[in-house]
Design a protein around this motif. Structure first.
Motif, PDB file in Angstrom:
ATOM      1  N   GLY A 179     -42.128 -33.823  18.628  1.00 41.10           N
ATOM      2  CA  GLY A 179     -41.965 -35.103  17.946  1.00 41.10           C
ATOM      3  C   GLY A 179     -41.092 -36.059  18.731  1.00 41.10           C
ATOM      4  O   GLY A 179     -41.357 -37.267  18.781  1.00 41.10           O
ATOM      5  N   ARG A 180     -40.056 -35.524  19.376  1.00 40.53           N
ATOM      6  CA  ARG A 180     -39.179 -36.377  20.194  1.00 40.53           C
ATOM      7  C   ARG A 180     -39.933 -36.951  21.395  1.00 40.53           C
ATOM      8  O   ARG A 180     -39.731 -38.113  21.766  1.00 40.53           O
ATOM      9  N   ILE A 181     -40.786 -36.130  22.013  1.00 39.58           N
ATOM     10  CA  ILE A 181     -41.599 -36.634  23.128  1.00 39.58           C
ATOM     11  C   ILE A 181     -42.492 -37.777  22.642  1.00 39.58           C
ATOM     12  O   ILE A 181     -42.604 -38.824  23.299  1.00 39.58           O
ATOM     13  N   LEU A 182     -43.123 -37.603  21.505  1.00 37.79           N
ATOM     14  CA  LEU A 182     -44.040 -38.621  20.983  1.00 37.79           C
ATOM     15  C   LEU A 182     -43.305 -39.893  20.590  1.00 37.79           C
ATOM     16  O   LEU A 182     -43.855 -41.002  20.712  1.00 37.79           O
ATOM     17  N   GLU A 183     -42.067 -39.764  20.127  1.00 36.44           N
ATOM     18  CA  GLU A 183     -41.274 -40.944  19.773  1.00 36.44           C
ATOM     19  C   GLU A 183     -40.792 -41.695  21.008  1.00 36.44           C
ATOM     20  O   GLU A 183     -40.719 -42.931  21.013  1.00 36.44           O
ATOM     21  N   ALA A 184     -40.460 -40.958  22.073  1.00 37.12           N
ATOM     22  CA  ALA A 184     -39.809 -41.563  23.239  1.00 37.12           C
ATOM     23  C   ALA A 184     -40.789 -42.072  24.286  1.00 37.12           C
ATOM     24  O   ALA A 184     -40.371 -42.763  25.224  1.00 37.12           O
ATOM     25  N   THR A 185     -42.078 -41.737  24.155  1.00 35.58           N
ATOM     26  CA  THR A 185     -43.049 -42.084  25.189  1.00 35.58           C
ATOM     27  C   THR A 185     -44.313 -42.684  24.571  1.00 35.58           C
ATOM     28  O   THR A 185     -44.495 -42.671  23.350  1.00 35.58           O
ATOM     29  N   THR A 186     -45.180 -43.155  25.452  1.00 37.80           N
ATOM     30  CA  THR A 186     -46.485 -43.676  25.022  1.00 37.80           C
ATOM     31  C   THR A 186     -47.589 -42.637  25.206  1.00 37.80           C
ATOM     32  O   THR A 186     -48.766 -42.991  25.294  1.00 37.80           O
ATOM     33  N   LEU A 187     -47.222 -41.365  25.258  1.00 36.35           N
ATOM     34  CA  LEU A 187     -48.184 -40.297  25.499  1.00 36.35           C
ATOM     35  C   LEU A 187     -49.345 -40.342  24.506  1.00 36.35           C
ATOM     36  O   LEU A 187     -50.519 -40.254  24.895  1.00 36.35           O
TER      37      LEU A 187
END
Length: 279
Positions: A179-187
């Motif tokens: 979830g943190r990756i999805l919040e911090a990036t445009t992945l």
């Protein structure tokens, strides 16, 4: 070890043939590159399953963290499939690896492996796709649906609590990290709009091993893969879902090792070279 690959720094671990025990081979060994899946994964999934076993069996092993994952750089953008594929091509260049490699990809990692085979055929001896799809248009649609759902749910504590109750605290921690990756990036926005190959899969000319669980929806690809890829072998494991690598590491290890050995003979290397030649 960390290596500059274009706009990021990639974390990589190597295990030379025999480094994890076993016998050092007399001839030049094959090299296997392991590519992990998205969001909840890292090179650790191979370090604790297939990597050391293949090294002990006489294979040079390369494991690395995808961009945005593990100890590799996490840029805010740059998450189309072609970015991941180019990272791998640049990693091999940075490692001064000139041998065609056997690329083993789990889930999204298998799509990266197929992309490398299509766009950098000179780099690839064979591709091994574990519970994966090739990068065709329908894959983009599947990723849009899956990532959209993950982005909505993995930022909600209620969802993390449900995962912890059903699958345990370790999976919940991994899901929270995703979830943190999805919040911090445009992945989540970028991957569904990445480059694709034609549906006929003609861009992939190397031998392909595709492994599925029979309870996974991805196993429905078997007839299509066998029809479109003349050098494809499919294996469907009984009573198995998407988590083949985690739940069947020994069976997966044997399949990969047998495949690599089969395609490391001089005749197999010649056939692979010819299959990748311009037509």
């Amino acid at each position: 070890m960390k290596i500059r690959t274009g706009d990021i720094v990639t974390h990589v671990q190597r295990l030379a043939a025999g480094e994890a025990g076993g016998t050092v081979p007399d001839e030049e060994p094959p090299v296997v590159v392991f590519v992990h899946g998205l969001l909840t994964d890292s090179l650790a999934s191979y370090y604790f399953t297939l990597g050391p076993a293949l090294s002990a069996a006489g294979v040079d092993v390369v494991m690395y963290d995808l961009r945005g994952h593990g100890r590799s750089t996490r840029p805010t953008s740059g998450y189309r499939l072609e970015n991941f594929v180019e990272d791998l091509a640049l990693l091999l260049e940075g490692l001064d690896e000139r041998r065609p490699v056997h690329v083993v990809g789990n889930s999204f990692g298998g799509t990266v492996a197929a992309g490398l085979a299509a766009w950098h055929p000179e780099r690839v001896a064979t591709a091994i796709m574990i519970e994966s799809e090739p990068p065709v248009a329908v894959w983009n649609r599947h990723m849009a649906d899956g990532l959209g759902h993950a982005r909505r749910e993995l930022v909600r504590q209620e969802s993390i609590d449900w995962i912890a109750e059903r699958y345990g605290s370790h999976t919940a921690r991994l899901s929270k990290g995703a979830g943190r990756i999805l919040e911090a990036t445009t992945l989540a926005e970028e991957i569904p709009h990445g480059q694709v190959i034609d549906d006929d899969l003609s861009a992939i000319r190397c031998p392909v091993l595709a492994v599925f669980g029979d309870e996974s929806g991805l196993s429905a690809q078997v007839p299509s893969l066998e029809a479109k890829l003349p050098l494809c072998r499919t294996v469907v494991l009984p009573r198995q879902g998407h988590s083949v690598l985690v739940e069947q590491p020994n069976r997966t290890r044997d399949l990969v090792l047998d495949w690599v050995r089969e395609h490391h003979t001089p005749a197999a290397r010649l056939e692979t070279a010819l299959s990748g030649a311009p037509r």
